[in-house]
Design a protein around this motif. Structure first.
Motif, PDB file in Angstrom:
ATOM      1  N   LYS A 190      -2.314   3.110   5.950  1.00 34.11           N
ATOM      2  CA  LYS A 190      -3.134   1.878   5.907  1.00 34.11           C
ATOM      3  C   LYS A 190      -2.361   0.660   6.398  1.00 34.11           C
ATOM      4  O   LYS A 190      -2.828  -0.102   7.234  1.00 34.11           O
ATOM      5  N   THR A 191      -1.156   0.496   5.828  1.00 31.57           N
ATOM      6  CA  THR A 191      -0.384  -0.703   6.143  1.00 31.57           C
ATOM      7  C   THR A 191       0.014  -0.716   7.620  1.00 31.57           C
ATOM      8  O   THR A 191      -0.075  -1.757   8.280  1.00 31.57           O
ATOM      9  N   SER A 192       0.410   0.444   8.132  1.00 31.16           N
ATOM     10  CA  SER A 192       0.823   0.498   9.541  1.00 31.16           C
ATOM     11  C   SER A 192      -0.356   0.141  10.446  1.00 31.16           C
ATOM     12  O   SER A 192      -0.214  -0.676  11.368  1.00 31.16           O
ATOM     13  N   ALA A 204      -3.158  -6.629  -0.304  1.00 28.25           N
ATOM     14  CA  ALA A 204      -3.759  -6.442  -1.625  1.00 28.25           C
ATOM     15  C   ALA A 204      -3.429  -5.061  -2.169  1.00 28.25           C
ATOM     16  O   ALA A 204      -4.103  -4.541  -3.047  1.00 28.25           O
ATOM     17  N   ASP A 205      -2.371  -4.455  -1.610  1.00 26.24           N
ATOM     18  CA  ASP A 205      -1.946  -3.138  -2.077  1.00 26.24           C
ATOM     19  C   ASP A 205      -0.783  -3.306  -3.051  1.00 26.24           C
ATOM     20  O   ASP A 205      -0.054  -4.287  -2.996  1.00 26.24           O
ATOM     21  N   THR A 206      -0.632  -2.346  -3.939  1.00 22.86           N
ATOM     22  CA  THR A 206       0.458  -2.452  -4.914  1.00 22.86           C
ATOM     23  C   THR A 206       1.830  -2.343  -4.256  1.00 22.86           C
ATOM     24  O   THR A 206       2.803  -2.872  -4.767  1.00 22.86           O
ATOM     25  N   LEU A 244       2.960  -3.651  -1.591  1.00 20.08           N
ATOM     26  CA  LEU A 244       3.399  -4.921  -0.997  1.00 20.08           C
ATOM     27  C   LEU A 244       4.324  -4.712   0.193  1.00 20.08           C
ATOM     28  O   LEU A 244       5.434  -5.236   0.230  1.00 20.08           O
ATOM     29  N   SER A 245       3.881  -3.942   1.175  1.00 27.88           N
ATOM     30  CA  SER A 245       4.772  -3.671   2.293  1.00 27.88           C
ATOM     31  C   SER A 245       4.240  -4.202   3.624  1.00 27.88           C
ATOM     32  O   SER A 245       4.871  -4.023   4.659  1.00 27.88           O
ATOM     33  N   LEU A 246       3.119  -4.903   3.577  1.00 29.40           N
ATOM     34  CA  LEU A 246       2.517  -5.353   4.842  1.00 29.40           C
ATOM     35  C   LEU A 246       3.419  -6.339   5.585  1.00 29.40           C
ATOM     36  O   LEU A 246       3.520  -6.281   6.808  1.00 29.40           O
ATOM     37  N   VAL A 295      -7.713  -6.803   5.352  1.00 27.81           N
ATOM     38  CA  VAL A 295      -7.252  -6.634   3.969  1.00 27.81           C
ATOM     39  C   VAL A 295      -6.700  -5.228   3.785  1.00 27.81           C
ATOM     40  O   VAL A 295      -7.424  -4.231   3.917  1.00 27.81           O
ATOM     41  N   ASP A 296      -5.412  -5.172   3.491  1.00 28.39           N
ATOM     42  CA  ASP A 296      -4.727  -3.891   3.249  1.00 28.39           C
ATOM     43  C   ASP A 296      -4.831  -3.600   1.755  1.00 28.39           C
ATOM     44  O   ASP A 296      -4.207  -4.280   0.942  1.00 28.39           O
ATOM     45  N   MET A 297      -5.637  -2.601   1.398  1.00 28.62           N
ATOM     46  CA  MET A 297      -5.969  -2.383  -0.020  1.00 28.62           C
ATOM     47  C   MET A 297      -5.366  -1.104  -0.550  1.00 28.62           C
ATOM     48  O   MET A 297      -4.885  -0.259   0.178  1.00 28.62           O
TER      49      MET A 297
HETATM   50 MG    MG Z   1       0.553   0.360   2.218  1.00 29.91          MG
END
Ligand code: MG
Ligand code: ADP
Length: 288
Positions: free
Chosen positions: A13-15, A36-38, A40-42, A149-151
Motif C-alpha cells: 500500500k505505502t509503496s 493513516a496506517d499504523t 507510519l512509513s509513508l 490516504v494510505d490506510m
Molecule cells: Mg504501509
C-alpha cells in the motif's frame, strides 16, 4: 480526486501510494499524502529522513487540546488551517515532465489512536480520534487537490460520512489466499459504504493468475511486478522513489489512474465491482 489505499500489511500500500503521488506531482498536480496506517512509513517511502517527518497529529496534545477543547468535546472542530500547519513537503523522486511546473507533495501523518496522547488535562484518545477524523474529513470534503490516504486494512476509520466523498479505493494485495481474503473483505466493506470505484492492485505478481472464486474482489485489476531495483536497496533506504524502474512505475501509475476512471480531466463511469472475478488481467507484465 481522493483515493484511499487499503489491504493487508506488507502488501505494498505505502509503496504504491508513494509512487502514485510522485507520478502526479511530476505531472503538475498538487497532492496531499495522508499517512493513516499504523506503520507510519509513508514519509520514508517518499524519501524523507526520519528527522524530517512531522510529529503524528495523534501525538500533538497541544493541538488536540486547542481544537477539541478541555472538559468538553467539540464534535465539529475548525481544522481548516491544520493540514498546512502540520504537513511537510516531500521531494520529487525524479524530473517533472518537460515543460511542466511540478506540483507539491505534502505529507500529513495522522498517527494511531492507540498511540494517541493520554496525558493529564485535556488530551485523551477519544479527543485525538475526533481530531483525526475531522482533519481527514476536511481534506476529503474541502480540498480540490489530490488526496491519497494510505490506510490500514479496513476502511472503517475513514468514517461513514467521509467514505462517500472518497472517489476511489485501491485494494492492494499479493497473490496469496490470505492477502486476497483481506482484500475481499476490504472491497466488500467499502462497497457497502458506497465506495464502489475500486481497483485491485496485485503486487509482486509476475504473471496472469486465476483468482480464487467466491470473493468480492474489485473487478479491475492492475498487476505490479516485483521490482528488482527496490529489492536490491531495501537495506539501504526506506525510499521507494528514484528506482531504475522509474519509467515502468510511471506507466503503471498511468494505468492505475485509467482503471480508476480518470481521463486526465475528471472521472468517467465508475467501474463495476463484480463478484467471483473471472480470470482478469489486463496489464502486461513490465519487465524492470
Ligand atoms: Mg504501509
Ligand atoms: N513490487 C515490489 N517489488 C519489490 N519490493 C516491493 C514491492 N512492493 C513493495 N515492496 C517492498 O515490500 C515491503 C512492504 O511494502 P509496503 O509498501 O510497505 O507495504 P504496506 O504498506 O502494504 O505494509 C517494503 O519493504 C517495500 O519496499
Amino acid at each position: 480526486m481522493k483515493i484511499a489505499f487499503a489491504g493487508k500489511g506488507g502488501a505494498g500500500k505505502t509503496s504504491i501510494t508513494a509512487w502514485l503521488a510522485d507520478h502526479l506531482a511530476r505531472r503538475g498536480e498538487n497532492v496531499w499524502l495522508v499517512d493513516a496506517d499504523t506503520a507510519l512509513s509513508l514519509g520514508q517511502a517518499c524519501g524523507l529522513e526520519p528527522s524530517e517527518l512531522p510529529t503524528p497529529l495523534a501525538e500533538r496534545e497541544d493541538i488536540i487540546r486547542q481544537h477539541i477543547g478541555q472538559g468538553y468535546m467539540s464534535l465539529n472542530p475548525d481544522v481548516s488551517g491544520l493540514p498546512e500547519a502540520l504537513s511537510v513537503d516531500a521531494p520529487l523522486g525524479g524530473p517533472a515532465l518537460p515543460g511542466v511546473v511540478p506540483g507539491r507533495k505534502r505529507l500529513l501523518v495522522m498517527g494511531t489512536i492507540a498511540g494517541a496522547t493520554n496525558g493529564q488535562g485535556g488530551g485523551c484518545a477519544c479527543a485525538a480520534n475526533a481530531l483525526l477524523k475531522a482533519v481527514l474529513a476536511h481534506l476529503i470534503l474541502d480540498r480540490r487537490d489530490w488526496v491519497l490516504v494510505d490506510m490500514e486494512a479496513g476502511v472503517e476509520h475513514l468514517g461513514r460520512g467521509t467514505v462517500a466523498d472518497v472517489d476511489a479505493l485501491v485494494v492492494v494485495s499479493e497473490p496469496s489466499l490470505r492477502a486476497l481474503s483481506t482484500a475481499s473483505e476490504v472491497a466488500r466493506l467499502a462497497r457497502d459504504l458506497g465506495l464502489s470505484r475500486q481497483v485491485l492492485a496485485l503486487n509482486r505478481c509476475e504473471m496472469d493468475i486465476a483468482l480464487p472464486g467466491r470473493m468480492d474482489l474489485p473487478g479491475h485489476l492492475l498487476r505490479v511486478p516485483t521490482l528488482e531495483g527496490l529489492k536490491a536497496r531495501q537495506l539501504a533506504t526506506g525510499s521507494v522513489l528514484g528506482l531504475p524502474e522509474d519509467a515502468a512505475i510511471g506507466a503503471l501509475c498511468g494505468e492505475l489512474l485509467e482503471a480508476l476512471g480518470w481521463n486526465g480531466q475528471g472521472l468517467h463511469n465508475a467501474p463495476e465491482l463484480c463478484r467471483n472475478v473471472p480470470v482478469p488481467s489486463t496489464v502486461a507484465h513490465r519487465a524492470p
